[in-house]
Design a protein around this motif. Structure first.
Motif, PDB file in Angstrom:
ATOM      1  N   THR A 109      -2.398   6.738   0.102  1.00  0.00           N
ATOM      2  CA  THR A 109      -2.785   7.630   1.202  1.00  0.00           C
ATOM      3  C   THR A 109      -2.138   7.244   2.518  1.00  0.00           C
ATOM      4  OG1 THR A 109      -4.772   6.287   1.602  1.00  0.00           O
ATOM      5  CG2 THR A 109      -4.997   8.190   0.127  1.00  0.00           C
ATOM      6  N   GLY A 110      -1.517   6.071   2.560  1.00  0.00           N
ATOM      7  CA  GLY A 110      -0.853   5.661   3.798  1.00  0.00           C
ATOM      8  C   GLY A 110       0.056   4.480   3.570  1.00  0.00           C
ATOM      9  N   VAL A 111       1.163   4.432   4.317  1.00  0.00           N
ATOM     10  CA  VAL A 111       2.107   3.314   4.268  1.00  0.00           C
ATOM     11  C   VAL A 111       2.505   2.992   5.705  1.00  0.00           C
ATOM     12  CG1 VAL A 111       4.321   2.462   3.406  1.00  0.00           C
ATOM     13  CG2 VAL A 111       3.018   4.124   2.043  1.00  0.00           C
ATOM     14  N   ARG A 112       2.321   1.737   6.112  1.00  0.00           N
ATOM     15  CA  ARG A 112       2.684   1.369   7.476  1.00  0.00           C
ATOM     16  C   ARG A 112       3.251  -0.043   7.519  1.00  0.00           C
ATOM     17  NH1 ARG A 112      -1.234  -1.995   9.665  1.00  0.00           N
ATOM     18  NH2 ARG A 112      -3.243  -2.022   8.543  1.00  0.00           N
ATOM     19  N   GLN A 113       4.107  -0.260   8.500  1.00  0.00           N
ATOM     20  CA  GLN A 113       4.711  -1.567   8.698  1.00  0.00           C
ATOM     21  C   GLN A 113       3.759  -2.467   9.480  1.00  0.00           C
ATOM     22  OE1 GLN A 113       7.999  -1.767   7.464  1.00  0.00           O
ATOM     23  NE2 GLN A 113       7.964  -3.989   7.698  1.00  0.00           N
ATOM     24  N   TYR A 120      -0.124  -0.866   2.256  1.00  0.00           N
ATOM     25  CA  TYR A 120      -0.356   0.358   1.496  1.00  0.00           C
ATOM     26  C   TYR A 120      -1.857   0.626   1.451  1.00  0.00           C
ATOM     27  CZ  TYR A 120       4.440   0.362  -0.288  1.00  0.00           C
ATOM     28  OH  TYR A 120       5.807   0.413  -0.389  1.00  0.00           O
ATOM     29  N   GLU A 121      -2.253   1.833   1.822  1.00  0.00           N
ATOM     30  CA  GLU A 121      -3.643   2.258   1.671  1.00  0.00           C
ATOM     31  C   GLU A 121      -3.746   3.108   0.410  1.00  0.00           C
ATOM     32  OE1 GLU A 121      -4.876   4.259   5.207  1.00  0.00           O
ATOM     33  OE2 GLU A 121      -5.295   2.377   6.255  1.00  0.00           O
ATOM     34  N   ILE A 122      -4.761   2.835  -0.403  1.00  0.00           N
ATOM     35  CA  ILE A 122      -4.871   3.465  -1.716  1.00  0.00           C
ATOM     36  C   ILE A 122      -6.275   4.004  -1.928  1.00  0.00           C
ATOM     37  CG2 ILE A 122      -4.748   3.044  -4.211  1.00  0.00           C
ATOM     38  CD1 ILE A 122      -2.728   0.753  -3.436  1.00  0.00           C
ATOM     39  N   SER A 123      -6.353   5.192  -2.485  1.00  0.00           N
ATOM     40  CA  SER A 123      -7.632   5.820  -2.800  1.00  0.00           C
ATOM     41  C   SER A 123      -7.738   6.011  -4.311  1.00  0.00           C
ATOM     42  CB  SER A 123      -7.751   7.177  -2.093  1.00  0.00           C
ATOM     43  OG  SER A 123      -8.963   7.808  -2.437  1.00  0.00           O
ATOM     44  N   PRO A 124      -8.634   5.284  -4.983  1.00  0.00           N
ATOM     45  CA  PRO A 124      -8.806   5.461  -6.430  1.00  0.00           C
ATOM     46  C   PRO A 124      -9.387   6.832  -6.756  1.00  0.00           C
ATOM     47  CG  PRO A 124      -9.732   3.366  -5.697  1.00  0.00           C
ATOM     48  CD  PRO A 124      -9.475   4.184  -4.469  1.00  0.00           C
ATOM     49  N   ALA A 125      -8.932   7.435  -7.850  1.00  0.00           N
ATOM     50  CA  ALA A 125      -9.479   8.727  -8.269  1.00  0.00           C
ATOM     51  C   ALA A 125     -10.926   8.584  -8.700  1.00  0.00           C
ATOM     52  CB  ALA A 125      -8.630   9.306  -9.403  1.00  0.00           C
ATOM     53  N   HIS A 163       9.706  -9.767  -0.368  1.00  0.00           N
ATOM     54  CA  HIS A 163      10.181 -10.106  -1.719  1.00  0.00           C
ATOM     55  C   HIS A 163       9.548  -9.191  -2.763  1.00  0.00           C
ATOM     56  CE1 HIS A 163      11.454 -12.454  -5.187  1.00  0.00           C
ATOM     57  NE2 HIS A 163      10.200 -12.400  -5.614  1.00  0.00           N
ATOM     58  N   THR A 164       8.222  -9.007  -2.686  1.00  0.00           N
ATOM     59  CA  THR A 164       7.524  -8.148  -3.651  1.00  0.00           C
ATOM     60  C   THR A 164       8.025  -6.717  -3.542  1.00  0.00           C
ATOM     61  OG1 THR A 164       5.568  -9.552  -3.541  1.00  0.00           O
ATOM     62  CG2 THR A 164       5.258  -7.345  -4.430  1.00  0.00           C
ATOM     63  N   LEU A 165       8.244  -6.260  -2.324  1.00  0.00           N
ATOM     64  CA  LEU A 165       8.729  -4.891  -2.115  1.00  0.00           C
ATOM     65  C   LEU A 165      10.108  -4.709  -2.737  1.00  0.00           C
ATOM     66  CD1 LEU A 165       7.674  -2.338  -0.692  1.00  0.00           C
ATOM     67  CD2 LEU A 165       9.057  -2.978   1.279  1.00  0.00           C
ATOM     68  N   ALA A 166      10.959  -5.699  -2.582  1.00  0.00           N
ATOM     69  CA  ALA A 166      12.336  -5.596  -3.080  1.00  0.00           C
ATOM     70  C   ALA A 166      12.425  -5.708  -4.597  1.00  0.00           C
ATOM     71  CB  ALA A 166      13.204  -6.670  -2.433  1.00  0.00           C
ATOM     72  N   GLU A 167      11.455  -6.400  -5.227  1.00  0.00           N
ATOM     73  CA  GLU A 167      11.543  -6.701  -6.654  1.00  0.00           C
ATOM     74  C   GLU A 167      10.644  -5.832  -7.527  1.00  0.00           C
ATOM     75  OE1 GLU A 167      13.711  -8.833  -7.956  1.00  0.00           O
ATOM     76  OE2 GLU A 167      14.490  -9.248  -5.947  1.00  0.00           O
ATOM     77  N   THR A 168       9.993  -4.821  -6.952  1.00  0.00           N
ATOM     78  CA  THR A 168       9.083  -3.963  -7.717  1.00  0.00           C
ATOM     79  C   THR A 168       9.311  -2.499  -7.367  1.00  0.00           C
ATOM     80  OG1 THR A 168       7.277  -3.948  -6.091  1.00  0.00           O
ATOM     81  CG2 THR A 168       7.349  -5.807  -7.618  1.00  0.00           C
ATOM     82  N   VAL A 169       8.622  -1.619  -8.092  1.00  0.00           N
ATOM     83  CA  VAL A 169       8.786  -0.185  -7.846  1.00  0.00           C
ATOM     84  C   VAL A 169       8.094   0.281  -6.575  1.00  0.00           C
ATOM     85  CG1 VAL A 169       9.051   0.357 -10.289  1.00  0.00           C
ATOM     86  CG2 VAL A 169       6.776   0.437  -9.258  1.00  0.00           C
ATOM     87  N   GLY A 176       1.276   9.783  -1.138  1.00  0.00           N
ATOM     88  CA  GLY A 176       1.047  10.873  -2.084  1.00  0.00           C
ATOM     89  C   GLY A 176       1.388  10.514  -3.511  1.00  0.00           C
ATOM     90  N   ASP A 177       2.143   9.432  -3.711  1.00  0.00           N
ATOM     91  CA  ASP A 177       2.478   8.997  -5.061  1.00  0.00           C
ATOM     92  C   ASP A 177       1.262   8.332  -5.719  1.00  0.00           C
ATOM     93  OD1 ASP A 177       5.046   9.905  -4.803  1.00  0.00           O
ATOM     94  OD2 ASP A 177       5.917   7.937  -4.367  1.00  0.00           O
ATOM     95  N   THR A 178       1.252   8.313  -7.038  1.00  0.00           N
ATOM     96  CA  THR A 178       0.156   7.692  -7.779  1.00  0.00           C
ATOM     97  C   THR A 178       0.560   6.322  -8.298  1.00  0.00           C
ATOM     98  OG1 THR A 178       0.804   8.727  -9.877  1.00  0.00           O
ATOM     99  CG2 THR A 178      -0.771   9.932  -8.474  1.00  0.00           C
ATOM    100  N   ILE A 179      -0.452   5.471  -8.502  1.00  0.00           N
ATOM    101  CA  ILE A 179      -0.229   4.133  -9.056  1.00  0.00           C
ATOM    102  C   ILE A 179      -1.357   3.825 -10.045  1.00  0.00           C
ATOM    103  CG2 ILE A 179       1.226   3.009  -7.327  1.00  0.00           C
ATOM    104  CD1 ILE A 179      -2.513   2.730  -7.114  1.00  0.00           C
TER     105      ILE A 179
END
Length: 225
Positions: A109-113, A120-125, A163-169, A176-179
């Protein structure tokens, strides 16, 4: 069992679907090293079985239950996926206990530096998952072992180092994307033990003998408090 430390980012080579059943081919180089038929591989946090492999790719089957419970149904040719082999007995336990059994899907629901990190802000279904999500606790997001920074309402946030950002999806994920989400297994065991014998133990058989459960009088009687 996995630890949530992603070994490499693979790419979807092929997707064959028939109803809610899928056969997925995945390009990879690291996780195919020493691979054997039937090995478990976490694909975006979902424990799947290698049914065919060579030096540069492997194939997995996705059954209907997994199709319904995860976001694997959204994968297309070229999609990036986090990959991790099952933990070796002689390896370091760098993350936390990850089963590869996804509890549900969340939406970013949100991505900020935040200086050198990305939050990353995430809302579970499924809002019921929030009882397992606690600040400073562990959670698995698309197979990545992360620490919950904070919870607020029906959202929680995690902070990602470069590092985690560079080495993962996560580098490819946007608002708006799902995880895929897997909560810490320890909380689920505690919940089950506390509820056992009270008529609402999850997945228990009908012939289990009654138990008083664990409460404050029980703890006091047995010298825990």
């Amino acid at each position: 069992m996995f630890t949530g430390l992603v070994e490499e980012v693979g790419a979807i080579k092929s997707v064959q679907s028939k109803g809610e059943a899928m056969v997925i081919g995945i390009k990879a180089s690291t996780v195919t090293q020493g691979m054997k038929l039937g090995d478990s591989v976490a694909v975006n946090g979902v424990c799947l079985t290698a049914t065919h492999f060579d030096g540069s790719s492997f194939t997995v089957d996705v059954m209907p239950q997994t199709f319904r419970s995860t976001n694997l149904s959204q994968l297309r040719s070229g999609s990036k996926v986090n990959l991790e082999r099952a933990m070796a007995a002689d390896g370091r336990f760098g993350g936390h206990i990850v089963q590869g059994h996804v509890d549900g899907v969340g939406t970013i629901t949100g991505v900020r530096q935040d200086q050198n990190a990305v939050v990353y802000e995430i809302s579970p279904a499924e809002k019921s998952l929030f009882k397992y999500i606690i600040p400073k606790g562990s959670i698995t997001i698309d197979g990545i072992s992360l620490t919950v920074v904070r919870t607020e309402g029906h959202r929680f946030s995690v902070s990602i180092i470069p590092h985690t950002l560079a080495e993962t999806v996560l580098a490819y994920k946007r608002q708006g994307d799902t995880i895929n989400l897997e909560c810490d297994i320890l909380g689920k065991y505690v919940e089950h033990l506390l509820a056992f014998g009270k008529g609402n133990n999850r997945g228990g058989s009908d012939d289990q003998s009654p138990s008083p459960g664990i409460d404050m009088p029980f703890l006091m009687k047995n010298g825990f408090v």
